[in-house]
Scaffold this motif. Structure first.
Motif, PDB file in Angstrom:
ATOM      1  N   ALA A 220       0.953  -1.279  -0.059  1.00 52.09           N
ATOM      2  CA  ALA A 220       0.105   0.282   0.079  1.00 52.09           C
ATOM      3  C   ALA A 220       0.856   1.409  -0.057  1.00 52.09           C
ATOM      4  O   ALA A 220       0.302   2.351   0.047  1.00 52.09           O
ATOM      5  N   TYR A 221       1.955   1.366  -0.123  1.00 52.83           N
ATOM      6  CA  TYR A 221       3.043   2.560   0.013  1.00 52.83           C
ATOM      7  C   TYR A 221       2.922   3.302  -1.365  1.00 52.83           C
ATOM      8  O   TYR A 221       2.412   2.658  -2.269  1.00 52.83           O
ATOM      9  N   GLU A 222       2.680   4.475  -0.936  1.00 48.71           N
ATOM     10  CA  GLU A 222       2.487   5.392  -2.066  1.00 48.71           C
ATOM     11  C   GLU A 222       3.583   6.529  -2.096  1.00 48.71           C
ATOM     12  O   GLU A 222       4.340   6.764  -0.990  1.00 48.71           O
ATOM     13  N   PRO A 223       4.296   7.032  -3.254  1.00 51.41           N
ATOM     14  CA  PRO A 223       5.324   7.934  -2.985  1.00 51.41           C
ATOM     15  C   PRO A 223       4.959   9.403  -2.331  1.00 51.41           C
ATOM     16  O   PRO A 223       3.711   9.616  -2.203  1.00 51.41           O
ATOM     17  N   GLY A 224       5.676   9.789  -1.633  1.00 55.72           N
ATOM     18  CA  GLY A 224       5.514  10.908  -0.691  1.00 55.72           C
ATOM     19  C   GLY A 224       5.508  10.389   0.625  1.00 55.72           C
ATOM     20  O   GLY A 224       5.501  11.329   1.541  1.00 55.72           O
ATOM     21  N   GLN A 225       5.036   9.310   0.951  1.00 56.09           N
ATOM     22  CA  GLN A 225       4.876   9.019   2.369  1.00 56.09           C
ATOM     23  C   GLN A 225       6.675   8.668   2.957  1.00 56.09           C
ATOM     24  O   GLN A 225       7.661   8.435   2.188  1.00 56.09           O
ATOM     25  N   PRO A 226       6.536   8.614   4.224  1.00 60.02           N
ATOM     26  CA  PRO A 226       8.014   8.329   4.862  1.00 60.02           C
ATOM     27  C   PRO A 226       8.626   7.127   4.223  1.00 60.02           C
ATOM     28  O   PRO A 226       7.817   5.956   4.054  1.00 60.02           O
ATOM     29  N   GLU A 227      10.039   7.194   4.198  1.00 62.43           N
ATOM     30  CA  GLU A 227      10.498   6.192   3.383  1.00 62.43           C
ATOM     31  C   GLU A 227      10.334   4.721   4.098  1.00 62.43           C
ATOM     32  O   GLU A 227      10.159   3.688   3.484  1.00 62.43           O
ATOM     33  N   HIS A 228      10.092   4.901   5.572  1.00 61.04           N
ATOM     34  CA  HIS A 228      10.182   3.207   5.965  1.00 61.04           C
ATOM     35  C   HIS A 228       8.903   2.753   5.891  1.00 61.04           C
ATOM     36  O   HIS A 228       8.546   1.640   6.201  1.00 61.04           O
ATOM     37  N   HIS A 229       7.735   3.539   5.373  1.00 62.25           N
ATOM     38  CA  HIS A 229       6.468   3.028   5.044  1.00 62.25           C
ATOM     39  C   HIS A 229       6.515   2.165   3.692  1.00 62.25           C
ATOM     40  O   HIS A 229       5.597   1.625   3.538  1.00 62.25           O
ATOM     41  N   ARG A 230       7.920   2.166   3.103  1.00 62.41           N
ATOM     42  CA  ARG A 230       7.785   1.248   1.945  1.00 62.41           C
ATOM     43  C   ARG A 230       7.682  -0.358   2.539  1.00 62.41           C
ATOM     44  O   ARG A 230       7.780  -1.177   1.748  1.00 62.41           O
TER      45      ARG A 230
END
Length: 320
Positions: A220-230
């Motif tokens: 569910a990761y989306e660009p612009g979210q904090p990197e660790h949310h990858r």
């Protein structure tokens, strides 16, 4: 129904000491300044003052990198100043809460300086050290919440140490019984000085996977979210063993009478409510941050309230 505890009916006012009130003209707020304003705070009708970290710190993360858990940073004053602050607050009928930062220390804390001095040092296992991967890189794919790898290479001892936040904030190893005893001593140090409770920083992060397995990717990761949310934080947060630690903290506070334990926790509701403890032996108030990211829509907010209320154990007190 039994009489409500003060924290169930009360208003807690957070003070950020650096900018609240400067008493000596050095441009930095301090304990004496806060003490001078306590009658004003009491006049607002609040019930408790919660102080952001006031411990000695290099201030890489504004005090959340603690170099000594049992003292006051000179910029804020002394332990004597803290006693005057706490005594005056209690005279005015106010409770005193401290920020407790047990997940990580400063890299300048004597514990970490000992830990990184050699692999044989008795405090080596007080932090999370690992050998490099076969290619010489970090031991696994864990990411820092501040960006980049959560592993920092230490040239002297040839291993990496883990930091969930800045590299200046190495994570303590809460699987080590000596660390648990040392942190229990910290709680008692401040409870003996009249503290009425603690807001515990990043409580849900204290235990990490014992096998140090890679976190899986987050679909569910989306660009612009904090990197660790990858990544899904499967192995770096909300591990089952953390609840034993919360129960232990609760038990220590209970020895001192009515003391409040507040946990900073960012988790979905089904996981969040477990921090109350199965029998009310956990945190009094695991923070519920849902409204921060709620859609500005009455129906959606009503749904959040219903879902949260229905998930609360019978002994749990809600908070928003």
């Amino acid at each position: 129904m039994s009489e409500l505890a003060w924290w169930q009916r009360g208003v807690i006012y957070q003070v950020y000491p650096r900018s609240f009130q400067d008493s000596n003209g050095d441009g930095i707020g301090d304990l004496a300044g806060i003490t001078s304003r306590l009658p004003y705070l009491a006049g607002l009708g609040i019930d408790a003052v919660w102080l952001s970290p006031i411990y000695p710190s290099p201030m890489a993360d504004f005090g959340y990198d603690v170099a000594d858990y049992c003292d006051i940073d000179p910029m804020f004053g002394t332990l004597g100043d803290f006693k005057q602050f706490a005594d005056r607050a209690h005279e005015l009928g106010l409770k005193v809460l401290l920020d407790f930062v047990p997940n990580h220390s400063s890299d300048r804390h004597p514990w970490f300086e000992e830990s990184r001095s050699s692999r044989e040092n008795p405090k080596r296992d007080w932090y999370l050290w690992r050998d490099p991967a076969p290619d010489g890189g970090p031991p696994n794919n864990w990411l820092s919440r501040m960006g980049g790898s959560a592993w920092e290479w230490d040239e002297r001892t040839g291993q990496y140490y883990y930091h969930a936040f800045l590299r200046e904030q190495p994570d303590l190893n809460w699987r080590n019984p000596q660390v648990r005893r040392a942190m229990d001593d910290v709680l008692r140090f401040w409870l003996d000085r009249g503290v009425d409770g603690f807001r515990v920083d990043v409580l849900w992060l204290l235990i990490k996977d014992s096998q140090f397995r890679d976190n899986p990717p987050n679909p569910a990761y989306e660009p612009g979210q904090p990197e660790h949310h990858r990544q899904l934080q499967t192995y770096t947060e909300d591990q089952p063993e953390v609840h034993e630690i919360v129960r232990s903290m609760r038990a220590t506070l209970d020895e001192y009478g009515e003391r409040v334990l507040i946990g900073e926790i960012y988790l979905p509701v089904p996981q969040l409510v477990r921090y109350y403890g199965a029998n009310g032996d956990g945190a009094d108030m695991p923070f519920n941050f849902q409204l921060l990211n709620a859609a500005w829509n009455a129906g959606e907010i009503a749904r959040m309230i219903r879902d949260y209320d229905s998930a609360l154990p019978v002994h749990a007190w809600p908070n928003w």
